[in-house]
Design a protein around this motif. Structure first.
Motif, short mmCIF file in Angstrom:
data_model
loop_
_atom_site.label_atom_id
_atom_site.label_comp_id
_atom_site.label_asym_id
_atom_site.label_seq_id
_atom_site.Cartn_x
_atom_site.Cartn_y
_atom_site.Cartn_z
N LEU A 72 -33.81 -13.19 19.49
CA LEU A 72 -34.00 -14.63 19.62
C LEU A 72 -34.97 -14.92 20.76
N ASP A 73 -35.13 -13.97 21.64
CA ASP A 73 -36.02 -14.13 22.79
C ASP A 73 -36.60 -12.75 23.10
N GLU A 94 -43.30 -12.89 16.40
CA GLU A 94 -42.17 -13.81 16.20
C GLU A 94 -41.64 -13.73 14.77
N LYS A 95 -42.57 -13.75 13.83
CA LYS A 95 -42.17 -13.74 12.42
C LYS A 95 -41.49 -12.42 12.05
N THR A 124 -38.05 -12.47 13.27
CA THR A 124 -37.17 -13.28 12.43
C THR A 124 -36.74 -12.51 11.20
N ILE A 125 -37.70 -11.83 10.58
CA ILE A 125 -37.36 -11.10 9.36
C ILE A 125 -36.47 -9.90 9.68
N ARG A 142 -34.30 -9.83 12.10
CA ARG A 142 -32.99 -10.43 12.37
C ARG A 142 -32.26 -10.69 11.06
N ARG A 143 -33.03 -11.22 10.10
CA ARG A 143 -32.47 -11.56 8.80
C ARG A 143 -31.89 -10.32 8.12
N ASP A 151 -33.78 -15.14 2.64
CA ASP A 151 -34.48 -13.94 2.20
C ASP A 151 -35.04 -14.10 0.81
#
Ligand SMILES: Nc1ncnc2c1ncn2[C@@H]1O[C@H](COP(=O)(O)OP(=O)(O)O)[C@@H](O)[C@H]1O
Ligand SMILES: [Mg+2]
Lengths: 239, 821
Positions: free
Chosen positions: A54-55, A74-75, A78-79, A81-82, A111
Motif C-alpha cells: 500500500l506504500d 504503483e500499478k 496493485t495487481i 496485491r490483488r 481481476d
C-alpha cells in the motif's frame, strides 16, 4: 518466502520528519503464522502496509515470492496485491453498498476472473465462515462479528499466499474474537497461508507460531512457539 | 468576529477542488443573471432611445390622407401663439444616379425635405459634418454603401444634385438598407433642405407634414385643430413614441428572464449541494461544539458566514464577468436583428441588482442546511447512527406526486409548464434507476466491473444524483422548447403571412392610383387581380391605462383582400358594416387591454371617436399591431378618404420578384414601395432564424453550468466515499478502475439528464403545440439538430465533469483513507 532487508520508513510532514521504521531485517516462512505486537505508534501498521504494497519503503527491500516490491510501479503493486495479498482490517472496511456476496467477490471482480466455478468458492467460503444464507444481505446491516467474517472470506477468496491482518479482533469481545481467530488459524493450517497479524491482545497472539515484539521502529524481540521463552512470555503477560 | 470569518474561510477552502467548482458554479450563475439583466435594460434603452429620437420635442403633427397639402392649410398652426416651434417636411421618392449597374429599385431613395435640420423637433445624431441646411444629411449605412464623405456630391435622376453636409448614426427617420441585396426591397432614406426639394420637384409650398411643439395649452389647440380640419384632407395627431408596428420584441424579455431564472436555479442547487454535504460531514464537529456550550444560532451563523463568503467572492468575480458577457450578448443580439443600431451598455442598475441577488441567493439556497446544522443533536450524532439511509416510502411519495403532476400535460394553462418540470424532477430517481439498469450491460462492456459498480453506487446518494441529473434535464428541456418554438415559428409565420397578406405584392404610390394605372397593372401577364388597399396611418389611440399608442387601420370588406384570419369572417364583415367599429389584431388587442364589446378611443382625421371593438383576430400585418374597419365607415365617418396602395395577385408560377423591375420602370414617377409577400416573410423570419444561433450558444452554456453541478455532485460523492475507495484500492482495484467507476457514474448522470431533458422537452413542446396561444404558430416538430447537440454536449460535458472527480478519486491516499474509516 517473505524477506525484509534493512527496512526504513520515514514520513515527512512539512518541516517535520518522523522515522517510523528504523532499519531491520525479517524472514517469514511459507505457511507461518506471525503475530506482531508492540506499543501504539511503534510502526506495526506501517509495516503491514509496506508488506501489502500500500506504500513504499524509504529504504530497504521487501521480497515476497521472489518479487521485490520496491522495484514495482504503483500499478504492478496493485495487481500483485490483488493476486497474492489478503487484507483484514480492525474496522472490517466492507463496501456498504454491496451485498455480502458482492463484497466477498470484489477481489475476483477487480481481476475480472469471476467464473461459475469461482462462484461456487464464494458459497463455500460463506458456509465456512458461518454465514450461510446471508449472501444477499447488505453488508452494512450485519453485526460487527459477522462483518469481520465477511472480511475474512473476502481476504481469502482469491486464495492469497499472504494474509495481512491489522488488529482483526480489536473491535470484538472475547467470545467473538476467539471465533475469528479460530477461523484465521484454521485457514492457515488448511491452506498453508502465511499470516501476519498485528494485535494488542496477548490472547490473540497466542494463536501464532511466532511473536515479533516491536519497539521504536525496530524489532525488539522475537519469541517462537518452539522456544522456551514463548510460554514464559505469554504467562508473563497473563499475570 | 474577525476570527469567525477566518475560521469560515478555512472551512470552505479546506477542499480546494470542491471550493473551486462550487465557486465556479456561483460565479457563472451570477454572470448569467447579470448579463441577462443588462440585456433586458439595454435592449429596453435602445428601443426607448430610438423612439424618443423619433418623437424629439414634437407634441403634435399635421398630416394628410393625400400625399401632400399646401402650406396655407396649416397657417393657423404656424401663427398660433401656443405653438413654440414648428418643423415643415416634404417626402419625395427619387432615385440615386450611380456609376454602378444597380437596378432602379435598388437606387430608390426617399428624400425628406425639412426646413430646419437642426430643429429640436428632429434629433439627428451627427457623426461627421454639420447640419447647415444647405446640403444633404445621410445615414452612415448610405455613406458606406455609396462611398460618400462629407462634401461629396450625390446626384438624383431627373432632379438635381447636392453636397453631403452631414453623416448621422442610425435613426428611424433615416432607416436605410446597408447592402445592395436589402436595397432590392427597401428604399434608402436621406434628408435635404425643404426649399431645395421643393424647387427640384416643382412642389413649391407643398408639405407632407408639419411637426410642432406647444405650450401647456397644447391639448386645447389640438382639439380646436381637430375641429378645424374635420372636413379637410389634413388631420392632426399627437406625436407618440410607439414602435410596436416595426418591432415585435416582447418575447425577447421573457427569453432573458427565462435564461436568468434557469441559471439561478442551477447555481442555487450547486450551493445547496456543497453546503448540505459540508454540514453532513461536520455533524460531529457541530455536536462537539454544542456539547461545549455553543448555541444553535452560533453554529448556524458559522455556516451562514461561509455561504456569505462564497456569495461575496462569487459576486465580486461574477458581476464584472456578467457585464462583459452582457456586452457580447448585446452585440450578437442586435446583429441578429439587422439594425445598424448603436447601444450604450446599461450596466449600473443591473449590476447593483445582480450584487444583491448574488449575495442573497446562495443564502436562500442553503437555508435548509444552515437550519439543519444548528439543529444537530448532540447525543444522536456522537453515537453516530447511520442516518443517510434514504427511506423507500419517500421515493414512493415522490414518484406518486410526480405522476400526478404529469396530468397537467392535458391542462391548457401556463402553470402546466411549471407542473411538468416539477413532475420531471420528482420522477428523476425512478428515471435514473431505469437508465442505469438499461445501460448497465453497456457500461460493463466498456468499463468492466467498474461500470457495473458505478450503476450500484449511484443509488447510494440517489436523491442527490437524481437532482443533479434533473437540473441538467430542466435546462435541456427549457432550451429545447425554446429552440423548437424558434425553429418551427418561421413556418407558422409564413403560413400566417401568406394567408393574411392579401395578395402576392403590395405596391405603394405617392399619389392615388388612376384607372389607367390599374388597367396597366392588369395588362401584365403575371397579374390576375388588383385590389386597392386603404391604410390609414399613423393613427393614434389610447389604451385602457390612458397611454397614447399609434398604429394603422386597414379598410376591409367582403369583396376586398383577406387581411386577417377568423372562423366567422363573413359575420365580422357584416357587423363592421353596421355601425362604425373596429376589430383588432392580437398584439394591438393585448396592448389596448380592454375586452371585446368595449370601446376604444381613437384620434381619427375627423376628431376623437369611440369605436366598439368587435373581435380580436390573427393577422400578420404589422405582426398583429393593427386594426381593421369597414371601408365605407373608414372613408366617411372616420374621415380617411384616399388609398395609395394596391395588392396584386399573381398567376401560379410567377413571383413578385420578377415584377419588381418592371413596376419601378413603368411607375417611376410616383412609386414609393414595392413589397413582395416573400420580402415580408423574410424580414419577419430572419430575426427568428438568427435567434436560433443564440439559442444554441445558450444551450451549450446552460449544459455547461449544469455540468459544473455534475462535477460538484460527483466530487461530493467521491469525498464521502474516501474510505470505500481506499478499501477498494487495498483490495486490488487499480487507479484506472477507480477512475472508470467515477466516470461511469458521471456518464449515467449525464445520460439520464439528457434523456430526461429530451423527454420533458418533447412533452413541453407537445403541450405548447396544443395550446391556444401558440398552437397555430408552433407545430409539433422535433428540433432534431438541437437534440443531437444536447446529447453530445450533455454527455461530453458530463464526462469532462466526471473526469475532474475521477482524478481526485484515483489520487486518494489508501493509508490515510483507511485510518478515517
Ligand atoms: N502517513 C503518515 N504521515 C505521518 N506520520 C505517520 C503516517 N502514518 C503513520 N505515521 C506515524 O508513524 C508512527 C507509526 O504509526 P503506525 O504504524 O500506525 O503505529 P502502530 O500501528 O504501531 O500503532 C506514528 O507515530 C504515526 O504518527
Ligand atoms: Mg496500528
Amino acid at each position: 518466502m517473505i524477506k525484509v532487508r534493512n527496512l526504513k520508513k520515514e514520513f515527512i510532514q512539512g518541516q517535520e520528519r518522523t522515522q517510523v521504521l528504523k532499519g531491520f531485517d525479517l524472514n517469514i516462512e511459507e505457511g507461518e503464522f506471525v503475530a506482531v505486537m508492540g506499543p501504539s505508534g511503534s510502526g506495526k501498521s506501517t509495516l503491514l502496509q509496506l508488506l501489502g504494497g500500500l506504500d513504499v519503503p524509504t529504504e530497504g527491500d521487501i521480497v515476497i515470492n521472489q518479487s521485490n516490491l520496491s522495484n514495482m510501479t504503483e500499478k504492478e503493486r496493485t495487481i500483485f496485491r490483488r493476486k497474492y495479498i489478503g487484507f483484514i482490517f480492525q474496522n472490517y472496511q466492507l463496501l456498504p453498498t454491496l451485498s455480502v456476496e458482492e463484497n466477498i467477490a470484489f477481489p475476483l471482480h477487480a481481476d475480472g476472473s469471476l467464473t461459475k466455478k469461482k462462484n461456487q468458492i464464494i458459497i463455500e467460503l460463506l458456509d465456512s465462515v458461518g454465514l450461510k444464507g446471508l449472501g444477499r444481505k447488505r453488508a452494512n446491516l450485519l453485526s460487527g462479528g459477522q462483518q469481520q467474517r465477511v472480511a475474512i472470506a473476502r481476504a481469502l477468496v482469491n486464495n492469497p499466499s499472504v494474509l495481512l491482518a491489522d488488529e482483526p479482533t480489536g473491535n470484538l469481545d472475547r467470545g467473538k474474537a476467539e471465533e475469528i481467530l479460530g477461523l484465521i488459524s484454521r485457514f492457515n493450517r488448511e491452506n498453508n497461508q502465511t499470516i501476519i497479524m498485528v494485535t494488542h491482545d496477548i490472547f490473540a497472539a497466542g494463536f501464532a507460531d511466532r511473536i515479533i515484539l516491536f519497539k521504536d521502529g525496530v524489532i525488539d524481540q522475537v519469541i517462537s512457539r518452539k522456544g522456551d521463552d514463548y510460554a514464559k512470555y505469554v504467562a508473563n503477560f497473563m499475570a | 468576529m474577525l476570527n469567525m470569518w477566518r475560521i469560515s474561510w478555512r472551512n470552505i477552502t479546506q477542499n480546494k477542488k470542491r471550493f473551486f467548482i462550487s465557486l465556479l458554479g456561483i460565479i457563472l450563475g451570477i454572470a448569467f443573471v447579470t448579463s441577462m439583466l443588462i440585456a433586458d435594460k439595454t435592449t429596453n434603452d435602445v428601443f426607448d432611445y430610438y423612439e424618443e429620437m423619433y418623437v424629439a420635442n414634437a407634441d403634435y403633427w399635421v398630416l394628410s390622407d393625400e400625399h401632400t397639402y399646401s402650406e396655407d392649410v396649416v397657417s393657423s398652426v404656424l401663427t398660433s401663439p401656443i405653438v413654440t416651434e414648428t418643423m415643415l417636411a416634404l417626402d419625395k421618392q427619387a432615385f440615386f444616379e450611380l456609376e454602378g449597374d444597380q437596378s432602379l429599385n435598388q437606387r430608390s431613395v426617399r428624400i425628406t425635405g425639412v426646413n430646419d435640420q437642426s430643429s429640436s423637433l428632429l434629433k439627428l445624431p451627427v457623426i461627421e459634418g454639420s447640419l447647415d441646411n444647405e446640403g444633404l444629411v445621410i445615414p452612415k449605412a448610405v455613406a458606406n454603401l455609396l462611398n460618400k464623405k462629407v462634401g461629396d456630391t450625390i446626384r438624383f435622376t431627373d432632379l438635381g444634385e447636392a453636397k453631403v453636409s452631414a453623416i448621422v448614426e442610425y435613426t428611424q427617420l433615416l432607416a436605410s438598407p446597408s447592402n445592395w441585396e436589402r436595397a432590392e426591397s427597401t428604399s434608402f432614406r436621406i434628408m435635404a433642405p425643404l426649399e431645395l426639394l421643393q424647387e427640384w420637384t416643382g412642389m413649391e409650398d407643398k408639405l407632407s407634414y408639419v411637426r410642432f411643439q406647444t405650450t401647456e395649452e397644447g391639448e386645447k389647440l389640438f382639439q380646436s385643430l381637430q375641429e378645424e380640419f374635420r372636413n379637410s384632407n389634413v388631420y392632426v395627431q399627437p406625436v407618440v413614441a410607439d414602435d410596436r408596428q416595426s418591432n415585435d420584441i416582447g418575447g425577447l424579455y421573457t427569453f432573458f428572464y427565462l435564461i436568468a431564472g434557469l441559471s439561478m436555479f442551477i447555481s442555487g442547487f450547486i450551493v445547496f449541494n456543497m453546503i448540505y454535504t459540508s454540514v453532513m460531514e461536520r455533524k460531529k464537529e457541530f455536536a462537539i461544539m454544542k456539547s461545549f456550550g455553543y448555541l444553535q444560532s452560533s453554529v448556524s451563523r458559522l455556516i451562514l458566514i461561509e455561504v456569505l463568503l462564497l456569495g461575496l467572492i462569487g459576486t465580486a468575480v461574477g458581476v464584472p464577468m456578467g457585464i462583459w458577457l452582457g456586452d457580447m450578448f448585446m452585440q450578437t443580439l442586435l446583429s441578429v436583428f439587422e439594425f445598424d443600431m448603436v447601444y450604450t451598455l446599461n450596466w449600473k442598475i443591473p449590476a447593483l441588482i445582480a450584487v444583491v441577488v448574488g449575495i442573497l441567493f446562495p443564502v436562500v439556497s442553503s437555508l435548509f442546511p444552515i437550519y439543519n446544522a444548528g439543529k444537530t443533536s448532540v447525543l444522536l450524532t456522537l453515537k453516530m447512527a447511520n442516518q443517510t439511509q434514504s427511506s423507500r416510502s419517500l421515493y414512493i411519495v415522490r414518484a406518486v406526486l410526480g405522476v400526478g403532476l404529469l396530468a397537467f400535460v392535458f391542462i391548457n394553462h401556463p402553470i402546466s409548464y411549471l407542473a411538468i418540470l416539477v413532475s420531471i424532477i420528482l420522477l428523476f430517481p425512478l428515471l435514473l434507476l431505469g437508465v442505469s439498469r438499461i445501460f448497465k450491460p453497456i457500461l460493463k462492456l466498456i468499463f468492466g466491473y467498474s461500470g457495473s459498480l458505478a450503476t450500484q453506487t449511484l443509488t447510494k446518494q440517489l436523491n442527490r444524483n437524481a437532482n443533479t441529473a434533473a437540473i441538467l434535464a430542466v435546462g435541456i428541456a427549457v432550451i429545447l422548447l425554446l429552440s423548437a418554438v424558434i425553429e418551427s415559428a418561421p413556418e407558422g409565420y409564413e403560413n400566417e403571412i401568406r394567408n393574411t397578406y392579401g395578395g402576392d405584392l403590395r405596391v405603394s404610390s405617392e399619389s392615388p392610383w388612376s384607372n389607367q394605372d390599374i388597367e396597366k397593372l392588369l395588362s401584365y401577364d403575371a397579374v390576375v387581380n388588383v385590389d386597392s388597399l386603404t391604410e390609414a396611418t399613423p393613427i393614434t389611440w389610447v389604451n385602457t391605462n390612458g397611454e397614447k399608442r399609434q398604429f394603422s387601420i386597414f379598410a376591409v370588406d367582403e369583396e376586398g383582400p383577406t387581411l386577417f384570419e377568423s372562423s366567422n369572417k363573413d359575420n365580422l364583415y357584416y357587423e363592421l358594416a353596421k355601425e362604425p367599429s373596429v376589430i383588432l389584431g392580437e398584439r394591438a388587442f393585448d396592448e389596448w387591454g380592454g375586452n371585446i364589446g368595449e370601446y376604444i378611443y381613437i384620434n381619427t382625421p375627423s376628431g376623437k371617436q369611440q369605436l366598439e371593438v368587435l373581435d380580436v383576430v390573427k393577422t400578420s400585418n404589422y405582426s398583429g399591431y393593427v386594426a381593421f374597419m369597414d371601408e365605407n365607415h373608414l372613408n366617411n365617418k372616420f374621415g380617411w378618404a384616399n388609398n395609395f396602395d394596391v395588392l396584386l395577385t399573381l398567376k401560379d408560377g410567377y413571383t413578385g420578384e420578377q415584377l419588381r423591375n418592371e413596376l419601378w420602370l413603368d411607375f417611376s414617377t410616383h412609386l414609393s414601395k414595392v413589397e413582395t409577400v416573400e420580402d415580408e416573410i423574410k424580414s419577419t423570419t430572419s430575426a427568428l432564424i438568427g435567434m436560433n444561433e443564440l439559442i444554441l450558444i445558450m444551450l451549450v452554456l446552460i449544459i455547461g453550468l449544469a455540468s459544473i453541478g455534475t462535477a460538484n455532485t460527483l466530487l461530493m460523492n467521491t469525498l464521502e466515499r474516501t474510505t470505500e475507495i481506499g478499501t477498494m484500492r487495498a483490495l486490488g482495484f487499480t487507479k484506472q478502475q477507480v477512475k472508470k467507476m467515477i466516470i461511469g457514474e458521471g456518464l449515467l448522470i449525464g445520460l439520464s439528464g439528457v434523456i430526461g431533458g429530451i423527454i420533458s422537452g418533447v412533452v413541453l413542446l407537445y403541450t405548447t403545440s396544443q395550446s391556444e396561444l401558440l398552437g397555430g404558430v408552433i407545430s409539433f416538430q422535433l428540433p432534431l439538430g438541437n437534440i443531437i447537440l444536447a446529447l453530445i454536449a450533455g454527455v461530453s460535458l458530463s464526462l469532462l465533469a466526471s473526469w475532474i472527480s475521477s482524478t481526485t478519486a484515483s489520487k486518494i491516499n489508501i493509508i490515510s483513507s483507511l485510518k478515517e474509516g
